[in-house]
Structure formats: C-alpha cells, structure tokens
Design a protein around this motif. Structure first.
Motif, short mmCIF file in Angstrom:
data_model
loop_
_atom_site.label_atom_id
_atom_site.label_comp_id
_atom_site.label_asym_id
_atom_site.label_seq_id
_atom_site.Cartn_x
_atom_site.Cartn_y
_atom_site.Cartn_z
N GLN A 86 0.81 -1.12 0.10
CA GLN A 86 -0.07 -0.05 -0.17
C GLN A 86 0.79 1.20 -0.07
O GLN A 86 0.52 2.08 -0.59
CB GLN A 86 -0.96 -0.07 1.09
CG GLN A 86 -1.69 1.38 1.34
CD GLN A 86 -2.68 1.29 2.36
OE1 GLN A 86 -2.51 0.79 3.47
NE2 GLN A 86 -3.88 2.10 2.29
N ASN A 90 0.63 3.72 -3.35
CA ASN A 90 -0.29 4.88 -3.18
C ASN A 90 0.94 6.37 -3.19
O ASN A 90 0.59 7.26 -2.84
CB ASN A 90 -0.80 5.02 -1.93
CG ASN A 90 -2.16 4.25 -1.87
OD1 ASN A 90 -2.99 4.29 -2.96
ND2 ASN A 90 -2.44 3.45 -0.89
N TYR A 423 -5.09 -4.01 1.03
CA TYR A 423 -4.04 -4.28 0.03
C TYR A 423 -3.66 -5.94 -0.10
O TYR A 423 -2.77 -6.18 -0.61
CB TYR A 423 -2.97 -3.50 0.03
CG TYR A 423 -3.24 -2.15 -0.80
CD1 TYR A 423 -2.76 -1.67 -2.03
CD2 TYR A 423 -4.12 -1.19 -0.24
CE1 TYR A 423 -2.93 -0.37 -2.56
CE2 TYR A 423 -4.67 0.03 -0.81
CZ TYR A 423 -3.85 0.21 -1.83
OH TYR A 423 -4.30 1.69 -2.42
N ILE A 426 -5.17 -7.79 -4.72
CA ILE A 426 -4.82 -6.84 -5.77
C ILE A 426 -4.70 -7.38 -7.08
O ILE A 426 -3.76 -6.98 -7.91
CB ILE A 426 -3.86 -5.79 -5.49
CG1 ILE A 426 -2.53 -6.94 -5.21
CG2 ILE A 426 -4.04 -4.76 -4.16
CD1 ILE A 426 -1.17 -5.70 -4.87
N THR A 429 -3.88 -4.75 -9.59
CA THR A 429 -3.26 -3.77 -8.60
C THR A 429 -4.11 -2.81 -8.03
O THR A 429 -5.40 -3.18 -7.89
CB THR A 429 -1.98 -2.85 -9.56
OG1 THR A 429 -2.65 -1.91 -10.36
CG2 THR A 429 -1.12 -4.06 -10.08
N LYS A 430 -3.52 -1.69 -7.73
CA LYS A 430 -4.57 -0.90 -6.60
C LYS A 430 -3.81 0.56 -6.59
O LYS A 430 -2.45 0.53 -6.92
CB LYS A 430 -4.83 -1.45 -5.39
CG LYS A 430 -6.05 -1.17 -4.87
CD LYS A 430 -6.29 -2.03 -3.64
CE LYS A 430 -7.82 -1.83 -3.12
NZ LYS A 430 -8.36 -2.59 -2.01
N GLY A 431 -4.30 1.36 -6.14
CA GLY A 431 -3.69 2.86 -5.84
C GLY A 431 -3.53 3.81 -7.16
O GLY A 431 -4.54 3.73 -7.86
N ASN A 434 -3.71 1.69 -10.94
CA ASN A 434 -4.24 0.50 -11.04
C ASN A 434 -4.73 0.34 -12.60
O ASN A 434 -4.65 1.17 -13.33
CB ASN A 434 -5.50 0.45 -9.95
CG ASN A 434 -6.69 1.60 -10.47
OD1 ASN A 434 -6.32 2.57 -11.20
ND2 ASN A 434 -7.88 1.11 -10.15
N TRP A 438 -10.45 -2.58 -15.08
CA TRP A 438 -10.76 -3.59 -14.51
C TRP A 438 -12.29 -3.67 -14.15
O TRP A 438 -12.77 -4.83 -14.31
CB TRP A 438 -10.19 -3.30 -13.12
CG TRP A 438 -10.74 -2.06 -12.04
CD1 TRP A 438 -10.42 -0.93 -12.15
CD2 TRP A 438 -11.72 -2.48 -11.14
NE1 TRP A 438 -11.11 -0.34 -11.13
CE2 TRP A 438 -12.24 -1.07 -10.25
CE3 TRP A 438 -12.60 -3.41 -10.56
CZ2 TRP A 438 -13.03 -0.91 -9.41
CZ3 TRP A 438 -13.60 -3.37 -9.88
CH2 TRP A 438 -13.84 -1.99 -9.05
#
Length: 489
Positions: A86, A90, A423, A426, A429-431, A434, A438
C-alpha cells in the motif's frame, strides 16, 4: 587484453557508482535478503521465467515478506506484505514502472503500460472516460451477442471428449475487445480467422517476458546475434499493422461521416485528442495496442482458469450453477443485464477466488523516482527497483489461513474477507496506477460465465495439485488442463 581492460573498467565504474550511492547500503541493512554476486546481484537467477515464481517463494520463506537484494548495481525490494505494498502503490514517487519494463516501449510502443509520469498521468486522465459507467453499460449488447456465438462454439466441443477451451476463448475475447474499444468487428480479417494474430500476441509476450529478465535483449544487435530478432520483429509489426488498419478505418469514417456516436468510446476519444493536438498518430496506435491486447489477453485466461477451477472443484461449480439457474431458468441463450450481474453474488465470489489463486498478472515492478519513507519508518532511496509479488501475497497463509493454496470461494464471504488488509487482494493492482479497465473485465467475464455455467457442466481428469505456474507477464500454466463439457437442460 581488451576484454580484461573492459572488465576492469566495468568494475571500476560499478564500484564508483555504488560508493556514490551509499544510501543503497543503508537501505539494504534495514531488511534481510540474499546478497547475490558482485555486480550482478541475483540477475543470474532471474533468467528463466519458468522458475521465477518458485524463486520468489523460496526467498519469502527464507527472509520474510519484505526483503532486499541486488539486481545488478541497484537494490531490488521484493514485497508481498500488504502494508508495504500500500505504501508503494499509493506513493506519487512510485508510479513509474521499473527499468525492466523498457522493452515494452519497443514491443508495443509507449502507452499506459510503460509511460513515465507526468505523461502517464496526462494520458490516464484523457482516457479514463472510455471506461466510465455509462460507456460500460453500452457494451452489454456486444457482450450478449458475442456470448450467444460463443455458446454455439462450445456446443461443438460438448462431444464427450476433453478439449482445450483457451483458443476458443481467445477468439471470443479478442472479438469483444476490438468491438468495445475500436468500434470494429474483425471476424473477417484473415489474421483473425486463421489465428495468426493471436499466435503473434503469444510469441510477442514470450519474447517480452524473456527480454525483461535479460536486459541485454534491449539491444537489437544482441537479439540478432542470438536469433531472437526476426520472429520478435515480425510479431510486433503484424500486431501494429492490425491496429493501424483499425485506426485508419476510424479516421476514414470520420472524414466521410461526421457523426461519431459515443464520444467516450475509446478510439473516438483517442481520435478526438489527436484532432486537438494532445495526441499524435503514434500515441493513438500505441494506446490502442495496449488497450486491445490487455482487454483480451487477461480476460481469456481468467475465464479459462475459472472454468478449470470449477471443473476441479465440482461442489463449488454446483453452487454457482444453482445461483445462475435461479436467475435464468431456461437453458440456451439469454440476455444478461447489468442488474443481473449485480445479483450474481456467488459467481462474484468464484471469480474473485480464481483471481486470488491465479492472479492475471502475478508480479508488477515499479521504481522509486525520489526517496520514499515507508510506514515502518524506513527510507527507500531513489532508484530502488520494487517487485510486488502479488502471486505469493494472494497465497499467504498468514493472510488467508491454512487453506490459502486451495480453491474456496468462501474466502470472500464478508465475515472472512472484511478484516483483511485492503491491499491483501490486488488482482488489478491498486492505488495510483491501477488497471484502467478492471470494471470492464469483471462485467464482461460475469456475463460470459453466467451463460457458460448455466449451459454446461465442466469436468477434468487433471489434478489441481499438478498445476504449475509461470510468470509470462500475464500468468501462464506449464500444462494446460483439458476440460470435458456436458450440456445442461
């Protein structure tokens, strides 16, 4: 003599570089990890993608979920800890992809996959509307029409024999991807009908995976000397030619007809930015290649993997079937709406569990563009390469319990999942960086799975414990299980 001098010069330059970056050593001292060899670190162990995931798994077992090693003269932070993940995803200073991704610029062109900030942020903002909610709703007629055709293809395979369903799903998802992003049906294109385009995509992906792990392949002369350039060049050229033809069709239609339809349609949007001067022609082609290939490649494999896991675990397949049967009591083709997909609660658990066990992209690699202070207080220096091991984080027994390696959709029941770190899961992914598509992927796959699970019972003689996974940019199975299809009534 010349070779000895060259090696000495390399050693001197590397030593000077490392001395000048003493902050790397301070960072290295904060975490455990394998030293590797001088100058190359663990680069020699990362040459073969077939062994990569098992290598990272052994490092996590020996050193923990956050470890540091050397990749050449640069520190490599390997992470499978949700909190550190994370911190990284981020951070505005960890948006850029790793130096290892440079080959993507040559293979598919500079697009959302490999662009560096701030250009990446500009492109992402310009293209975000192409995946807005109203645009996604407009795709449902295409999803339904194409799945109706897919049912006919699956009917041909329901002959009592085990078969490989992936090629059929690849054609299906490529057809959907080109219609929903480029506005063009490609079924009559020779390269689509004879499967040569898909073969070129698979070969390009194989090459890129190999080249990422062997940085010297970034040099064309090296690829030529080792016999890898000709096929690689042919594949990337054929893919670009295919996309260029679709872009040309769009531009030609715009000249002949000023009505462009939905302005937020991906290619419409890209062409509008071309007309305004914020994109050039190469930008349009590059982004189109990334979007089309990304949309069809991950979806086809995730669909195949989900059906494979349901075949291996029939008790969960029957639960999914019961839910779909309640929504769609009649077999055969039927129309699936957005509202229907929101009622597929158990199918959602199944799909999420598949992407937990078999993450579409098992590893992502970033780099720090500035010093970054992690939440544990450690300062990660500028230039650090960061490898986020999604595959092993998704299978961590500390996070998912003693049956983390087994398929069980109950992992995502609210009382099991709500306490997990945000997190810890994911798949897209993420943040800050991403996956742009999706939501598109989830909706298209739920429509497809609803029709396939309602109409067919899947089984296989392949044992789950024999699955072997390969990091091939997107995940790949060493051996593809064959599935048997039986029609349901």
């Amino acid at each position: 003599m010349n070779l000895i001098l060259a090696i000495l010069c390399l050693v001197v330059l590397a030593t000077y570089y490392l001395w000048s970056r003493r902050d790397f050593y301070k960072f290295f001292a904060k975490f455990p990890g394998p030293l590797g060899y001088p100058l190359i670190g663990i680069a020699h162990k990362m040459r073969h993608k077939e062994d990569l995931l098992s290598l990272f798994g052994s490092y996590i077992k020996d050193y923990g979920t956050t470890l540091v090693t050397w990749l050449g003269p640069l520190p490599l932070l390997i992470v499978s800890d949700p909190q550190v993940t994370q911190d990284i995803l981020n951070s505005p200073h960890c948006v850029n992809k790793s130096l290892m991704y440079k080959i993507f610029d040559d293979a598919g062109g500079k697009g959302l996959l490999s662009l560096e900030d701030p250009v990446w942020t500009e492109h992402r903002k310009m293209l975000n509307p192409a995946f807005g909610h109203k645009v996604l709703l407009s795709f449902f007629p295409i999803f339904n029409d194409e799945t109706a055709i897919l049912l006919k293809e699956f009917d041909k395979m329901a002959d009592g024999r085990e078969t490989d369903i992936l090629p059929c799903l690849q054609h299906f998802t490529l057809s959907i991807a080109t219609q929903t992003t480029m506005g063009t049906c490609v079924k009559e294109e020779p390269s689509f009908k004879n499967s040569s385009l898909i073969a070129h995509v698979e070969w390009l992906q194989e090459c890129v995976a190999d080249f990422v792990l062997s940085p010297w392949f970034n040099f064309r002369i090296i690829r030529q000397l080792l016999g890898r350039e000709e096929h690689y060049f042919r594949s990337k050229t054929q893919i670009r030619s295919f996309i260029r033809k679709l872009v040309d069709k769009k531009l030609s239609r715009d000249i002949q007809d000023k009505t462009t339809g939905n302005k937020n349609f991906f290619l419409n949007l890209a062409v509008e930015h071309l007309k305004r001067g914020s994109f050039d022609r190469e930008n349009v082609e590059n982004e189109s290649i990334i979007i089309v290939l990304g949309a069809f490649e991950t979806s086809s494999k995730t669909l195949a993997n989900t059906l494979m896991l349901l075949a291996m675990f029939p008790e969960y397949q029957e639960k999914a079937f019961d839910e779909i049967l309640a929504l769609f009591p009649n077999a055969g083709d039927f129309s699936v709406s957005y509202e229907d997909t929101q009622q597929m609660v158990y199918m959602d658990l199944v799909l999420r569990e598949c992407m937990r066990l078999i993450a579409p992209v098992p590893v992502v690699v970033r780099q720090a563009s500035k010093d970054v202070r992690l939440s544990n207080g450690v300062c990660m220096p500028k230039g650090t390469q960061i490898l986020i091991d999604i595959f092993h984080m998704h299978r961590s027994k500390d996070i998912w319990g003693p049956e983390a390696d087994s398929f069980n959709p109950d992992h995502f029941l609210p009382h099991n999942f709500q306490e997990k770190h945000p997190y810890a899961y994911i798949p897209f992914t993420k943040g800050l960086r991403n996956c742009i598509g999706w939501r598109y992927g989830i909706l298209s796959m739920k429509v497809t799975l609803a029709k396939l699970v309602r109409n067919y019972k899947f089984s296989t003689s392949f044992n789950y414990k024999h699955l072997q996974f390969i990091d091939n940019i997107t995940i790949k199975l060493a051996t593809t299980p064959l599935l048997k299809l039986e029609r349901r009534i």
